[in-house]
Structures are given as structure tokens and as C-alpha cells.
Design a protein around this motif. Structure first.
Motif, short mmCIF file in Angstrom:
data_model
loop_
_atom_site.label_atom_id
_atom_site.label_comp_id
_atom_site.label_asym_id
_atom_site.label_seq_id
_atom_site.Cartn_x
_atom_site.Cartn_y
_atom_site.Cartn_z
N ASN A 125 0.83 -1.21 0.00
CA ASN A 125 0.00 0.00 0.00
C ASN A 125 0.87 1.26 0.00
N GLY A 127 1.89 3.14 -2.48
CA GLY A 127 1.37 4.21 -3.33
C GLY A 127 0.27 4.99 -2.63
N HIS A 128 -0.62 4.28 -1.96
CA HIS A 128 -1.71 4.92 -1.22
C HIS A 128 -1.15 5.79 -0.10
N ASP A 145 9.56 2.44 -2.17
CA ASP A 145 8.54 2.31 -1.13
C ASP A 145 9.14 2.42 0.27
N ASP A 471 -2.71 -1.04 -3.24
CA ASP A 471 -2.27 -0.35 -4.46
C ASP A 471 -2.78 -1.05 -5.71
N ARG A 475 -5.30 0.55 -8.45
CA ARG A 475 -4.91 0.62 -9.86
C ARG A 475 -5.97 -0.01 -10.75
#
Length: 491
Positions: A125, A127-128, A145, A471, A475
Motif C-alpha cells: 500500500n 502508493g496509497h 517504497d 495499491d 490501480r
């Protein structure tokens, strides 16, 4: 480019571990110990390497692209990293991509002082979380990340650094084994599922952490124990070791592919010899998929232990029908398409005198895209093999990994779009068989897969992911929105 794992071609036709980590606290010339430990973990990542050291007052970092020996073979490079504490990292790129700015350990100055992180795994997660942090004003220096963890620690409202780290890790999902350096000492921890490995050892009065036991062996450290899933081990500069278990206890799911391929065969993973596991996979494969043949031939080097097990169980002689060259460098010039297409023969060549006129059982650890397997089968036929039977020491890899393994999209995985018979036709083998998922579990010392509560993470084979995949879900939602007709509405 990866040169430790054979048969990695331009298509990336092997699964690759993202990285390996190593840390030591309380050792004379800690950076030199760290470099030696990272060299033993080179198979886990060959794109880049970094080491951060601490001398009690300042942090020092040296990072570079390429192998450990390319960057830390001279006394001058080690002299740039003084202190009795050091942590290092070797990597491939999954989340964040390539480039020097993503090379770890990542370092930041926090309100509490310097803070360095070496991370094995993948935050699913990230990206979130990154989006939330950016909206709150965070400025990122990398696309890794791992930097998300640093920002979460920096913005935590807890006063104590250890509590800040726990607070940050409670927000992340996915897989992580971490070695963290602070002005107070070193912290090592694993995610609650224990997906990625991490062990602890002793080197005199020093404490050592590493992704694999082989790194302890190489630096002369004794194995103490593995870091348990969800455990956080803190070591101060006086050598005091404190264990914390700040997360709710859940059933562990370590990555079963460590037994199949990622770990070195001379390592111990999850209390079991990796070599023994691989040999027993071959035994199970021989029981499940017998074959009338003259020779059992491994695809070197990763297929060797399973081929030995297959040979011993079946009674078919084990022979080196493929000879590997150990002198294919990363910078080998490939001036034309025909030269590029000859990549397999540069790395391996059929032992024609042995295989000509014979029925061959080829043993490999996995089939990813299938392009390399096709080339190997054709190489055997070109050498005069009468029949070529392919046996694979893992179940079909039909699903992507989101926990720190460089896996192609499912549409590019051969098992993600074909059944076994179609795969056999694609690689042009006379027969093709994979070890079953239960056979794999038996090979690592269990009775079989417990479908209600699997003992390992085997999502690449089963699609049974042990965590949420935030993520990926977001997407897919974005892609679905983009494919909606202009006037359509989502309920």
C-alpha cells in the motif's frame, strides 16, 4: 543484469528476489564485516549496493551501482565508513525502479537524529500512503517504497523513536524485513507474517543481522536464531539486546519460494536446510511425475539439488548434460540480434557426447515466461537428445508477487495464460510436469498444504494472498474507470 542466476535473458525469464540486507553493531571495522556479509548475499540483488556506518557521532553512507566487489573491494572505500555499526543492502528494483537515488540504505535526519533503513520486501500500500503523505506536504527524494516508512516515522506523534517506528509499521501492509540504524543503536524487525527472512547471529561481542544464515557463516558469526514474525529486536551500543512484540500475533506465512530458488542452498530457512528441501522436491517430483529416461540432467545451477533427488528416487543416472560457463560478465557486448539470441549458449552448452541419442529428463526450479525453457529444450535437441522431458521443481507460477519479488504481470507468466499441455507445446518438450503444491509442502517437511491456514506464502502458485493489496486494487479501479463509456455511471 543478473549473472548469478543462469538463463536470465532479455525477457527476465527468472523470478528475482528484490534484495538482501545485513547489519552489524559492536564490531571493529563494521563496514568491512558488512561488505563481506553483503557479498555472501549477492545472489539476492546485483543491481546496486550500499552501506551506511555510524561512529557514535556521525553517519556515513556509500552507495553504488553494480556488485559489492565493484564498490567495496578497496581499503579506501571501507575507510570512508568508520565506526562499529554498519548496515547494508544489495538490490534489484521492483517498487521504485532503478537508479542511484533508490539505492539503500536510505538515510534521513529526523528530529531525534540520523536514521537509516535497509529494507527487504515490498509495501503493497506504498502508493496509497505516499499519496496521503504528499498531500500533507511530504517531499520525497526517491521513488522507493522504503522512503514511505521514513516519512511515516518522521510524522508519527509518538515521542519515543521505537514507538514511532511501531506506529509507522502499523500503517503499512505487505512484506518487510528491516534493519534500522539510529543514534541509540540498531533495530531489526520482520512483518507479522514473516514473509521475508531475517536471522540474528553473534560475532564475538558484536550482534549481526542478515537475510540468510550463509552471510553469518561467511563473516564467521555463529547463528543465534531467526527474528520471529512480528518481532522487533533492539540492540544498544553496550550490546544489550531487547526483544519487543508490538504487533498482534497472526499465523506466520514465510515465502515458500525461499526454499525453491531465492536462498542459497547452503542457508537454513525456517529451521530447515534449503539444500535438503530442494533435494526432497526432486524426490516428490519423481514420485508424482515418473519418466522412462536414460539421464537426469539439471539446468545449472538452481536445478541441481532437485535433479539429485529425482535421480536418487527414480534410479535414473544423474549427469551434467549441460555445462555452465562462469565467465559471462555483465557487460558482455551483444552487437546483433543473432548474438543476443545466442545468450543461452554463452552461459550454458549441451554436453553433446553425453546426451546424444539419449532420453533426457531436464530438471529446473521454475518456468516463468517460458522463453528460456524453450531455448533449453531446443539446445538438447540440437545436441542429439532423442527425447526431452521437462520436470519443474515448483508448481506452475501463475500469479504475480507483491511482496518483494520481481514478477512479470500475470498475462506474461506462461502458467497465467496456459494449461500444462499448452505449456508443454510452447516449450516443445516431449512431456512436462510440475511438482504439486502438496508435494512442495511435503518436501519442506510438512504433511501437505493446509488450505484453511497455509503455513507459507505461496500466492505465486495459488493466488492466495495473505494480505490486502491496496495499491493493486486502486490501480484496477482506475483502469476500470478509464474503460467506462463517456456517459456511463458507476453504481
Amino acid at each position: 543484469m543478473n549473472i548469478t542466476h543462469p538463463f536470465v535473458d532479455a525477457d527476465g525469464d527468472k523470478l528475482r528476489e528484490e534484495c538482501g540486507i545485513f547489519g552489524v553493531i559492536g564490531a571493529h571495522e563494521a563496514a568491512a564485516v558488512c561488505a563481506l556479509g553483503l557479498h555472501a548475499l549477492q545472489h539476492r540483488g546485483q543491481e546496486a549496493v550500499g552501506i551506511t556506518s555510524f561512529d557514535g557521532a556521525e553517519f556515513f553512507t556509500r552507495r553504488g551501482l553494480g556488485h559489492v566487489a565493484d564498490n567495496f573491494s578497496s581499503g579506501d572505500s571501507i575507510a570512508e565508513l568508520p565506526g562499529t555499526t554498519a548496515a547494508g543492502h544489495v538490490r534489484y528494483s521492483t517498487t521504485g525502479g532503478a537508479g542511484l537515488r533508490n539505492v539503500q540504505p536510505l538515510y534521513a535526519e529526523l528530529a531525534s537524529g540520523g536514521f537509516a533503513v535497509a529494507h527487504n520486501g515490498n509495501i503493497s500500500n506504498a502508493g496509497h500512503l505516499r499519496g496521503d503523505l504528499v498531500r500533507r506536504g511530504a517531499i520525497f527524494q526517491s521513488t522507493s517504497d522504503t522512503e514511505v516508512i521514513i516519512h511515516l516515522v518522521a510524522t508519527s506523534r509518538y515521542p519515543n523513536l521505537r514507538d514511532k517506528i511501531v506506529d509507522a509499521l502499523r500503517l503499512v501492509e505487505g512484506a518487510y524485513s528491516l534493519i534500522l540504524m539510529t543514534p541509540q543503536g540498531m533495530i531489526a524487525c520482520r512483518d507479522p507474517l514473516g514473509i521475508r527472512p531475517l536471522v540474528m547471529g553473534a560475532l564475538g561481542d558484536a550482534t549481526v543481522f542478515a537475510s540468510e544464515t550463509v552471510a553469518l557463516d561467511v563473516v564467521g558469526a555463529s547463528f543465534t536464531r531467526q527474528i520471529d514474525p512480528g518481532e522487533m529486536v533492539e540492540v544498544d551500543f553496550d550490546g544489550k539486546i531487547t526483544s519487543h512484540r508490538p504487533f498482534a500475533q497472526v499465523a506466520a506465512r514465510p515465502c515458500i519460494f525461499e526454499h525453491v530458488y531465492f536462498s542459497r542452498p547452503d542457508s537454513i530457512f525456517n529451521q530447515r536446510s534449503v539444500y535438503e528441501s530442494r533435494k526432497m522436491i526432486g524426490v516428490e517430483l519423481a514420485k508424482e511425475a515418473p519418466c522412462e529416461a536414460d539421464l537426469v540432467v539439471p539446468v545449472p545451477d538452481s536445478g541441481v539439488p532437485a535433479a539429485i533427488g529425482y535421480s536418487q528416487q527414480s534410479g535414473i543416472p544423474f549427469e551434467l548434460g549441460i555445462i555452465r560457463s562462469h565467465y559471462v560478465g555483465r557487460t558482455f557486448i551483444q552487437p546483433s540480434d543473432s548474438a543476443r539470441n545466442s545468450g543461452v549458449k554463452r552461459k550454458h552448452n549441451a554436453n553433446r557426447a553425453l546426451v546424444e541419442g539419449k532420453k533426457i529428463v531436464l530438471i529446473d526450479d521454475s518456468i516463468v515466461r517460458g522463453t528460456t525453457s524453450l531455448k533449453i529444450v531446443q539446445m538438447m535437441r540440437d545436441a542429439g537428445a532423442r527425447e526431452v522431458h521437462f520436470r519443474v521443481a515448483s508448481p506452475p507460477t501463475g500469479h504475480g508477487c507483491y511482496y518483494g519479488v520481481d514478477t512479470p504481470e500475470r498475462s506474461k507468466l506462461l502458467a497465467g495464460r496456459m494449461d500444462v499441455d499448452a505449456m508443454r507445446e510452447f516449450i516443445q518438450a516431449d512431456s512436462l510436469a510440475f511438482v504439486s503444491i502438496d508435494g512442495l509442502y511435503r518436501a519442506v517437511g510438512l504433511a501437505g498444504r493446509n488450505d484453511a491456514c497455509p503455513q507459507y506464502c505461496d500466492a505465486c502458485f495459488t493466488g492466495d494472498y495473505p494480505t490486502s493489496l491496496t495499491d493493486l486494487g486502486e490501480r484496477h479501479n482506475r483502469e476500470a474507470q478509464l474503460t467506462l463509456p463517456v456517459n456511463s455511471k458507476v453504481a
